[in-house]
Design an enzyme around this catalytic site. Structure first.
Site, PDB file in Angstrom:
ATOM      1  N   ASP A   1     -25.657  -1.753  -1.778  1.00 47.50           N
ATOM      2  CA  ASP A   1     -26.996  -1.162  -1.827  1.00 47.50           C
ATOM      3  C   ASP A   1     -26.937   0.339  -1.540  1.00 47.50           C
ATOM      4  OD1 ASP A   1     -28.045  -3.656  -2.384  1.00 47.50           O
ATOM      5  OD2 ASP A   1     -28.779  -4.029  -0.353  1.00 47.50           O
TER       6      ASP A   1
ATOM      7  N   HIS B   1      -8.952   1.297  -5.720  1.00 48.44           N
ATOM      8  CA  HIS B   1      -8.116   0.450  -4.871  1.00 48.44           C
ATOM      9  C   HIS B   1      -6.660   0.815  -5.102  1.00 48.44           C
ATOM     10  CE1 HIS B   1     -11.516  -1.888  -3.685  1.00 48.44           C
ATOM     11  NE2 HIS B   1     -11.893  -1.941  -4.952  1.00 48.44           N
TER      12      HIS B   1
ATOM     13  N   TYR C   1       0.792  -1.230   0.000  1.00 54.32           N
ATOM     14  CA  TYR C   1       0.000   0.000   0.000  1.00 54.32           C
ATOM     15  C   TYR C   1       0.831   1.290   0.000  1.00 54.32           C
ATOM     16  CZ  TYR C   1      -3.589  -3.405   1.220  1.00 54.32           C
ATOM     17  OH  TYR C   1      -4.427  -4.491   1.218  1.00 54.32           O
TER      18      TYR C   1
END
Ligand code: CA2
Length: 142
Positions: A88, A101, A23
């Site tokens: 949702d 990402h 990361y």
């Protein structure tokens, strides 16, 4: 002025503290600094939110939708792969959402190859590090 929400999910508050090989070495604060600069250059406003709690992310999406934000850059982190509720919420927001990402999720473990949220998003950027957030911000800010 357009306002873009930057929504970061669980454990992204740990950026720069562990797994720099995956990361990067920069922190969440570094990312937010970078995006603030980019937003200034684009002439848009940014609002940041990070939570380790699914419901808090869902509440923030609904709040931003009610407040009339222009769009959202979403890194749902681990919830990307598990959360029907977050999916949702993206759909219910009616907002253009770009899923981002930092790592290339399709080049990692099989369970990361599936995103439940991606089909509700306008687009997905994966594997470009922090630059992916900047690109998404630029797209939504145009
Ligand atoms: O690549 C990404 O941005 C991810 O959304 C990051 C998530 C992971 O579950 C997704 O599959 C891909 C993990 C975020 C955790 O971030 C950490 C940061 C520092 C140290 C440990 C974890």
């Amino acid at each position: 002025m357009k306002t873009i929400g930057i929504l970061n999910g669980p454990n992204l508050d740990r950026l720069g503290k562990r797994e720099p090989e995956v990361y990067g070495a920069e922190s969440l604060a570094d990312l937010e600094k970078r995006l603030t600069k980019k937003a200034e250059a684009l002439g848009v406003s940014v609002s940041f939110f990070q939570s380790n709690h699914e419901g808090a992310l869902i509440d923030k999406l609904a709040q931003w939708a009610d407040e009339g934000v222009t769009g959202v850059v979403l890194n749902g982190a681990g919830f990307t792969h598990t959360s029907v509720a977050l999916r949702d919420a993206v759909a219910a927001s009616g907002l253009p959402v770009i899923e981002v990402h930092i790592s290339h999720i399709h080049a990692r473990e099989d369970f990361r190859h599936v995103s439940l949220t991606a089909p509700m998003c306008k687009g997905v950027i994966s594997g470009l590090g922090f630059y992916g957030y900047e690109a998404a911000l630029e797209f939504l800010g145009q």
